[in-house]
Motif scaffolding. Sequence first.
Motif, mmCIF file in Angstrom:
data_model
loop_
_atom_site.group_PDB
_atom_site.id
_atom_site.type_symbol
_atom_site.label_atom_id
_atom_site.label_comp_id
_atom_site.label_asym_id
_atom_site.label_seq_id
_atom_site.Cartn_x
_atom_site.Cartn_y
_atom_site.Cartn_z
ATOM 1 N N ARG A 42 4.820 8.652 -1.329
ATOM 2 C CA ARG A 42 5.404 9.632 -0.203
ATOM 3 C C ARG A 42 4.881 9.414 1.113
ATOM 4 N N ALA A 43 3.458 9.601 0.871
ATOM 5 C CA ALA A 43 2.820 9.848 2.452
ATOM 6 C C ALA A 43 2.812 8.381 3.102
ATOM 7 N N PHE A 44 2.596 7.265 2.515
ATOM 8 C CA PHE A 44 2.779 5.886 3.201
ATOM 9 C C PHE A 44 4.224 5.943 3.946
ATOM 10 N N ARG A 45 5.226 5.979 3.086
ATOM 11 C CA ARG A 45 6.571 6.145 3.648
ATOM 12 C C ARG A 45 6.715 6.982 4.575
ATOM 13 N N ALA A 46 6.322 8.154 4.761
ATOM 14 C CA ALA A 46 6.177 9.173 5.734
ATOM 15 C C ALA A 46 5.646 9.032 6.911
ATOM 16 N N SER A 47 4.582 7.976 6.788
ATOM 17 C CA SER A 47 3.595 7.531 7.834
ATOM 18 C C SER A 47 4.291 6.425 8.643
ATOM 19 N N GLY A 48 5.038 5.737 7.918
ATOM 20 C CA GLY A 48 5.887 4.530 8.351
ATOM 21 C C GLY A 48 4.719 3.249 7.933
ATOM 22 N N ALA A 49 3.792 3.344 7.286
ATOM 23 C CA ALA A 49 2.833 2.400 6.581
ATOM 24 C C ALA A 49 3.655 1.352 5.732
ATOM 25 N N ILE A 50 4.515 1.861 4.797
ATOM 26 C CA ILE A 50 5.230 1.245 4.076
ATOM 27 C C ILE A 50 6.827 1.397 4.216
ATOM 28 N N ALA A 51 7.828 0.453 3.719
ATOM 29 C CA ALA A 51 9.003 0.640 4.037
ATOM 30 C C ALA A 51 9.812 1.636 3.113
ATOM 31 N N SER A 52 10.887 2.062 3.234
ATOM 32 C CA SER A 52 11.368 2.818 2.135
ATOM 33 C C SER A 52 11.969 2.327 0.836
ATOM 34 N N ASP A 53 11.842 0.920 0.793
ATOM 35 C CA ASP A 53 12.093 0.123 -0.282
ATOM 36 C C ASP A 53 10.784 -0.485 -1.022
ATOM 37 N N ASN A 54 9.530 0.212 -0.570
ATOM 38 C CA ASN A 54 8.472 -0.409 -1.347
ATOM 39 C C ASN A 54 7.771 0.863 -1.979
ATOM 40 N N ARG A 55 6.772 0.689 -2.720
ATOM 41 C CA ARG A 55 6.104 2.041 -3.304
ATOM 42 C C ARG A 55 4.573 1.424 -3.833
ATOM 43 N N VAL A 56 3.890 2.284 -3.997
ATOM 44 C CA VAL A 56 2.721 1.867 -4.409
ATOM 45 C C VAL A 56 2.679 2.263 -5.731
ATOM 46 N N THR A 57 2.372 1.116 -6.770
ATOM 47 C CA THR A 57 2.680 1.097 -8.300
ATOM 48 C C THR A 57 1.541 1.492 -8.888
ATOM 49 N N ASP A 58 0.180 1.486 -8.305
ATOM 50 C CA ASP A 58 -1.141 1.666 -8.991
ATOM 51 C C ASP A 58 -2.343 1.900 -8.023
ATOM 52 N N ILE A 59 -3.125 2.770 -8.541
ATOM 53 C CA ILE A 59 -4.428 3.077 -7.908
ATOM 54 C C ILE A 59 -5.476 2.191 -8.963
ATOM 55 N N SER A 60 -5.977 1.280 -8.462
ATOM 56 C CA SER A 60 -6.808 0.498 -9.290
ATOM 57 C C SER A 60 -8.263 0.806 -9.377
ATOM 58 N N SER A 61 -8.570 1.308 -7.993
ATOM 59 C CA SER A 61 -9.977 1.648 -7.897
ATOM 60 C C SER A 61 -10.063 3.067 -7.141
ATOM 61 N N LEU A 62 -10.852 4.091 -7.434
ATOM 62 C CA LEU A 62 -11.000 5.131 -6.773
ATOM 63 C C LEU A 62 -12.594 5.447 -6.923
ATOM 64 N N GLU A 63 -13.275 5.158 -5.725
ATOM 65 C CA GLU A 63 -14.720 5.404 -5.883
ATOM 66 C C GLU A 63 -15.330 6.195 -4.447
ATOM 67 N N GLU A 64 -16.101 7.234 -4.829
ATOM 68 C CA GLU A 64 -16.519 7.958 -3.694
ATOM 69 C C GLU A 64 -17.662 7.400 -2.910
ATOM 70 N N CYS A 65 -17.595 7.502 -1.751
ATOM 71 C CA CYS A 65 -18.421 6.798 -0.755
ATOM 72 C C CYS A 65 -19.191 8.084 -0.003
ATOM 73 N N THR A 66 -20.358 7.983 -0.107
ATOM 74 C CA THR A 66 -21.352 9.233 0.504
ATOM 75 C C THR A 66 -21.837 9.109 1.844
ATOM 76 N N ALA A 67 -21.192 7.996 2.639
ATOM 77 C CA ALA A 67 -21.768 8.105 4.027
ATOM 78 C C ALA A 67 -20.944 9.089 4.856
ATOM 79 N N GLY A 68 -21.682 9.061 6.068
ATOM 80 C CA GLY A 68 -21.138 9.814 7.012
ATOM 81 C C GLY A 68 -21.409 11.418 7.188
ATOM 82 N N SER A 69 -21.124 12.194 7.974
ATOM 83 C CA SER A 69 -21.529 13.447 8.247
ATOM 84 C C SER A 69 -20.634 14.530 8.027
ATOM 85 N N THR A 70 -19.294 14.363 7.901
ATOM 86 C CA THR A 70 -18.346 15.431 7.561
ATOM 87 C C THR A 70 -17.561 14.744 6.210
ATOM 88 N N GLY A 71 -17.160 16.077 5.751
ATOM 89 C CA GLY A 71 -16.058 15.687 4.528
ATOM 90 C C GLY A 71 -16.545 14.706 3.573
#
Length: 115
Positions: A34-63
Amino acid sequence: MAEQEDWVQGDFLGLTLPAHPDALASGGASYLTRAFRASGAIASDNRVTDISSLEECTAGSTGRKLRLSVAYAKQVEGLHQDLFVKFSRDFGDALRDRARYQMAREVRFACLLYT
């Protein structure tokens, strides 16, 4: 310490947004589609099928930040599978959470670049 919200109303695309990594994980591929379609990152006939990796990154100053790998139904040239996600909030660190408003300018800049 700030009270943790799971999802918040976004300003630019009219979507509710995950406020932290666990919320993004719970939204899964259907939320990212939904987010990628709304932003125009992917076309309406495409979709994300899987999140294969989700890893926290501790760098940076905010969030909090994540490295995220996804798969698409249709792999199109230039469509990235390895992504970086930046949350404006860090509910576990009051000092970093105070800087949450800094991202508003980053979001506006990104929208100008990719629209």
